[in-house]
Design a protein around this motif. Structure first.
Motif, PDB file in Angstrom:
ATOM      1  N   ALA A  21       7.611   6.815   0.246  1.00  0.00           N
ATOM      2  CA  ALA A  21       8.316   5.399   0.345  1.00  0.00           C
ATOM      3  C   ALA A  21       7.580   4.351  -0.481  1.00  0.00           C
ATOM      4  CB  ALA A  21       8.232   5.012   1.745  1.00  0.00           C
ATOM      5  N   LYS A 104       5.894   5.438   5.883  1.00  0.00           N
ATOM      6  CA  LYS A 104       7.453   5.525   5.719  1.00  0.00           C
ATOM      7  C   LYS A 104       8.003   5.854   6.957  1.00  0.00           C
ATOM      8  CE  LYS A 104       6.449  10.398   4.232  1.00  0.00           C
ATOM      9  NZ  LYS A 104       6.672  11.197   3.202  1.00  0.00           N
ATOM     10  N   TYR A 112      13.394   8.952   4.323  1.00  0.00           N
ATOM     11  CA  TYR A 112      12.391   7.981   4.495  1.00  0.00           C
ATOM     12  C   TYR A 112      12.536   6.765   3.813  1.00  0.00           C
ATOM     13  CZ  TYR A 112       9.877  11.382   7.502  1.00  0.00           C
ATOM     14  OH  TYR A 112       9.484  12.195   8.357  1.00  0.00           O
ATOM     15  N   SER A 113      12.219   5.658   4.224  1.00  0.00           N
ATOM     16  CA  SER A 113      12.254   4.440   3.571  1.00  0.00           C
ATOM     17  C   SER A 113      10.719   3.901   3.921  1.00  0.00           C
ATOM     18  CB  SER A 113      13.244   3.562   4.007  1.00  0.00           C
ATOM     19  OG  SER A 113      13.357   2.360   3.209  1.00  0.00           O
ATOM     20  N   GLY A 114      10.456   2.761   3.026  1.00  0.00           N
ATOM     21  CA  GLY A 114       9.241   2.259   3.140  1.00  0.00           C
ATOM     22  C   GLY A 114       9.023   1.212   4.264  1.00  0.00           C
ATOM     23  N   SER A 132      11.190  -1.018   1.649  1.00  0.00           N
ATOM     24  CA  SER A 132      10.880  -0.634   0.228  1.00  0.00           C
ATOM     25  C   SER A 132      11.459  -1.446  -1.098  1.00  0.00           C
ATOM     26  CB  SER A 132      11.389   0.927  -0.013  1.00  0.00           C
ATOM     27  OG  SER A 132      12.859   0.866   0.419  1.00  0.00           O
TER      28      SER A 132
END
Length: 174
Positions: A21, A104, A112-114, A132
């Protein structure tokens, strides 16, 4: 030939979503970061609104370590129209091996994302978290409120990182 190209594009897209991420260009994650001190419950004080939380107040998050070392994430909020609570359960993983607060998070299978902690006080009572990109920003507190001087400090951090803090909405916690 066409079939191989389509497969390559699909695999590249899957890798992009499941790989590391990211953090917005102007932002820096806290370092050093003590993950164990971050665990527990947090109340959302302010956020840049987005579709998964739109219409919710009394929002909170609870983080705990799973047996496999991942982090269980339970987000909860009250639908302002119905008065009913909604809950989402996800998991997070540490991204950075350098001790910075880059994780993440996923609520949708392998995607997944930051999740990046941009600011946190020494006692881990207040945090500023970014996703993110510049569409996601949260001010979090262990209590249902946050002192104005902390809010002001975190607004400065967010603005210096490039966030439009005028987009923040202030969350009702009653």
């Amino acid at each position: 030939m066409q079939k191989n190209f389509v497969c390559s594009v699909m695999l590249s897209s899957l890798f992009a979503f499941t790989g590391c991420a990211s953090i917005p260009d102007g932002a820096t994650a806290v370092k050093p970061f003590d993950l164990s001190k971050y665990m527990g419950s947090w109340y959302e004080i302010a956020r840049i609104d987005f579709r998964h939380e739109r219409g919710l107040d009394n929002t909170s998050a609870h983080y705990s370590i799973n047996p496999d070392g991942t982090i269980k994430v339970v987000n909860r909020g009250r639908n302002m129209e119905t008065g009913l609570y909604q809950e989402s359960v996800g998991k997070a993983k540490v991204v950075s091996l350098d001790g910075s607060a880059m994780l993440k998070v996923s609520f949708f299978g392998p995607f997944y994302s930051g999740y990046n902690v941009l600011a946190i006080d020494d006692e881990y009572k207040y945090a500023l978290v970014a996703g993110s990109n510049y569409k996601y920003l949260w001010m979090l507190s262990r209590e249902k409120s946050m002192p104005n001087y902390i809010q002001d400090k975190y607004m400065e951090v967010a603005e210096k990182a490039g966030f439009d803090t005028y987009k923040l909405i202030w969350i009702n916690q009653d």
